[in-house]
Design a protein around this motif. Sequence first.
Motif, PDB file in Angstrom:
ATOM      1  N   ALA A   1      27.333   8.299   7.706  1.00  0.00           N
ATOM      2  CA  ALA A   1      28.797   8.231   7.722  1.00  0.00           C
ATOM      3  C   ALA A   1      29.381   9.150   6.667  1.00  0.00           C
ATOM      4  N   VAL A   2      28.780   9.148   5.483  1.00  0.00           N
ATOM      5  CA  VAL A   2      29.229  10.051   4.418  1.00  0.00           C
ATOM      6  C   VAL A   2      28.997  11.498   4.823  1.00  0.00           C
ATOM      7  N   GLU A   3      27.834  11.781   5.419  1.00  0.00           N
ATOM      8  CA  GLU A   3      27.523  13.162   5.798  1.00  0.00           C
ATOM      9  C   GLU A   3      28.407  13.649   6.934  1.00  0.00           C
ATOM     10  N   ARG A   4      28.819  12.751   7.829  1.00  0.00           N
ATOM     11  CA  ARG A   4      29.759  13.152   8.873  1.00  0.00           C
ATOM     12  C   ARG A   4      31.109  13.504   8.257  1.00  0.00           C
ATOM     13  N   ALA A   5      31.552  12.715   7.290  1.00  0.00           N
ATOM     14  CA  ALA A   5      32.816  13.025   6.616  1.00  0.00           C
ATOM     15  C   ALA A   5      32.710  14.343   5.864  1.00  0.00           C
ATOM     16  N   ARG A   6      31.556  14.607   5.266  1.00  0.00           N
ATOM     17  CA  ARG A   6      31.347  15.872   4.561  1.00  0.00           C
ATOM     18  C   ARG A   6      31.367  17.039   5.538  1.00  0.00           C
ATOM     19  N   PHE A   7      30.745  16.853   6.688  1.00  0.00           N
ATOM     20  CA  PHE A   7      30.748  17.884   7.730  1.00  0.00           C
ATOM     21  C   PHE A   7      32.180  18.226   8.129  1.00  0.00           C
ATOM     22  N   ASP A   8      32.972  17.202   8.462  1.00  0.00           N
ATOM     23  CA  ASP A   8      34.344  17.430   8.907  1.00  0.00           C
ATOM     24  C   ASP A   8      35.173  18.132   7.838  1.00  0.00           C
ATOM     25  N   ALA A   9      35.024  17.695   6.582  1.00  0.00           N
ATOM     26  CA  ALA A   9      35.809  18.282   5.497  1.00  0.00           C
ATOM     27  C   ALA A   9      35.398  19.723   5.230  1.00  0.00           C
ATOM     28  N   THR A  10      34.116  20.007   5.350  1.00  0.00           N
ATOM     29  CA  THR A  10      33.642  21.381   5.126  1.00  0.00           C
ATOM     30  C   THR A  10      34.199  22.329   6.178  1.00  0.00           C
ATOM     31  N   VAL A  11      34.157  21.921   7.434  1.00  0.00           N
ATOM     32  CA  VAL A  11      34.698  22.756   8.506  1.00  0.00           C
ATOM     33  C   VAL A  11      36.186  23.007   8.280  1.00  0.00           C
ATOM     34  N   ALA A  12      36.929  21.969   7.933  1.00  0.00           N
ATOM     35  CA  ALA A  12      38.378  22.094   7.775  1.00  0.00           C
ATOM     36  C   ALA A  12      38.770  22.853   6.515  1.00  0.00           C
TER      37      ALA A  12
ATOM     38  N   ASN B   1      21.216  26.185   0.779  1.00  0.00           N
ATOM     39  CA  ASN B   1      21.983  26.226  -0.460  1.00  0.00           C
ATOM     40  C   ASN B   1      21.771  24.998  -1.321  1.00  0.00           C
ATOM     41  N   TRP B   2      21.324  23.898  -0.701  1.00  0.00           N
ATOM     42  CA  TRP B   2      21.320  22.628  -1.422  1.00  0.00           C
ATOM     43  C   TRP B   2      20.377  21.663  -0.729  1.00  0.00           C
ATOM     44  N   LYS B   3      20.306  20.442  -1.241  1.00  0.00           N
ATOM     45  CA  LYS B   3      19.552  19.392  -0.571  1.00  0.00           C
ATOM     46  C   LYS B   3      20.194  19.123   0.792  1.00  0.00           C
ATOM     47  N   TYR B   4      19.491  18.387   1.629  1.00  0.00           N
ATOM     48  CA  TYR B   4      19.979  18.145   2.982  1.00  0.00           C
ATOM     49  C   TYR B   4      21.343  17.467   2.965  1.00  0.00           C
ATOM     50  N   GLN B   5      22.277  18.051   3.724  1.00  0.00           N
ATOM     51  CA  GLN B   5      23.638  17.526   3.828  1.00  0.00           C
ATOM     52  C   GLN B   5      24.181  17.775   5.234  1.00  0.00           C
ATOM     53  N   GLY B   6      25.210  17.008   5.608  1.00  0.00           N
ATOM     54  CA  GLY B   6      25.799  17.106   6.928  1.00  0.00           C
ATOM     55  C   GLY B   6      26.176  18.503   7.375  1.00  0.00           C
TER      56      GLY B   6
ATOM     57  N   ASN C   1      33.772  19.539  -1.799  1.00  0.00           N
ATOM     58  CA  ASN C   1      33.224  18.538  -0.892  1.00  0.00           C
ATOM     59  C   ASN C   1      31.821  18.101  -1.262  1.00  0.00           C
ATOM     60  N   THR C   2      31.076  18.920  -1.987  1.00  0.00           N
ATOM     61  CA  THR C   2      29.774  18.472  -2.479  1.00  0.00           C
ATOM     62  C   THR C   2      29.965  17.346  -3.483  1.00  0.00           C
ATOM     63  N   ILE C   3      30.853  17.553  -4.444  1.00  0.00           N
ATOM     64  CA  ILE C   3      31.086  16.524  -5.458  1.00  0.00           C
ATOM     65  C   ILE C   3      31.754  15.299  -4.843  1.00  0.00           C
ATOM     66  N   ARG C   4      32.768  15.521  -4.034  1.00  0.00           N
ATOM     67  CA  ARG C   4      33.526  14.402  -3.456  1.00  0.00           C
ATOM     68  C   ARG C   4      32.620  13.448  -2.697  1.00  0.00           C
ATOM     69  N   PHE C   5      31.760  14.009  -1.844  1.00  0.00           N
ATOM     70  CA  PHE C   5      30.978  13.129  -0.990  1.00  0.00           C
ATOM     71  C   PHE C   5      29.696  12.646  -1.651  1.00  0.00           C
ATOM     72  N   SER C   6      29.189  13.385  -2.626  1.00  0.00           N
ATOM     73  CA  SER C   6      28.086  12.859  -3.422  1.00  0.00           C
ATOM     74  C   SER C   6      28.568  11.662  -4.233  1.00  0.00           C
TER      75      SER C   6
END
Length: 357
Positions: free
Chosen positions: A285-296, A49-54, A203-208
């Motif tokens: 670290a940012v990508e881990r936070a993005r991963f957690d937020a996406t799941v939740a 869907n996008w560039k590489y992300q967590g 979460n894409t905008i927040r963590f970018s």
Amino acid sequence: MPRRTLLGAPALALGGALAGTGPSRAQGSSQGSAKGSGQAPTRLRMVLNWKYQGPQGWFFLAEDRGYFREAGLAMTIDQGEGSSAPVTQIAAGAYDVGFGDMNALIQFAATRPDVAPLAVFMMYNVPPFCIAVRADSPIRTPQDLVGRTIGGPANDGELKLFPAFAKAAGIDAAKVNIVTMQPSLREQMLFRGQIDGAFGYVNTIRFSARGAGIDDRQLRYIRYADHGIDLYSNTIMVSRALARDKPEAVRGLLAAINRGVAEALKDPAAAVAAVGRRDSLLDLAVERARFDATVADEMSAPELARIGLGDIDEARMARAIATVAESNNLPTRPAVGDVFSRAFLPPLAERPRKLVD
């Protein structure tokens, strides 16, 4: 229709289980079904869907741990250009598999049902769509968007869904100026004041933005879901030819992805590290936070406990199709079975039913 400016560079009868959306038949364990078959692997091209992300970590964990290989598959996984782009890329034959927006698929299927991809594994069951504005912006409600300039990459699903959002929120989409830009320019254009708001996943905008050193408190979000847009979002989709001609390959694909998700949930750090091996410039670290937020935030709808990750609630999907069709004046309204099939899903007992505690 909203004004747009560019900145910067009848359903096919599939028959039988393929078109069916009823309960999946008992298949036993779906893991490693093609292992030891002696046959040459089936080569599949997949676009993200996008560039590489967590949150893409489960795909790469499945690849690195050999789950695709065990399913008899040789995968090529490419970065994406937006969540709606996989629909047209698969339809054009450039890819066999995509991770993209369900609603863009619905819109495409209304006019090109013969070549529209088929969704086979729902991943994001909570709508992440939003318009982000700066915290000091006077824009607080959808009505405040009138006369403003809102921007996003041309292939973003939320930009394409803006007519539906505008109708639900009671504003005239034609009175909002829409601009498009390269994905890498979105956040900086917002904070430079070149646009008043930005389309995107929360979460894409927040963590970018966080990766660029922008504090979360500097952003505010107008969420589509808060204004009556209860839609599904990103799904695994496949070409109709693949589903028709190589159903076992699709089953193996979903079994491998499902294993990747399960392992990623057990070890998120390993999943994010798998993405990092594809792009050494990522801030893990940012990508881990993005991963957690996406799941939740995007994968934990209440229905999950009942139907499991990958499946849909048919009544909810029918309402979503109606919303997309009515808001975009689609010439036809696809049936649920025209755009989604659960025929290839791993058994419910193998699919996650609770992603967060």
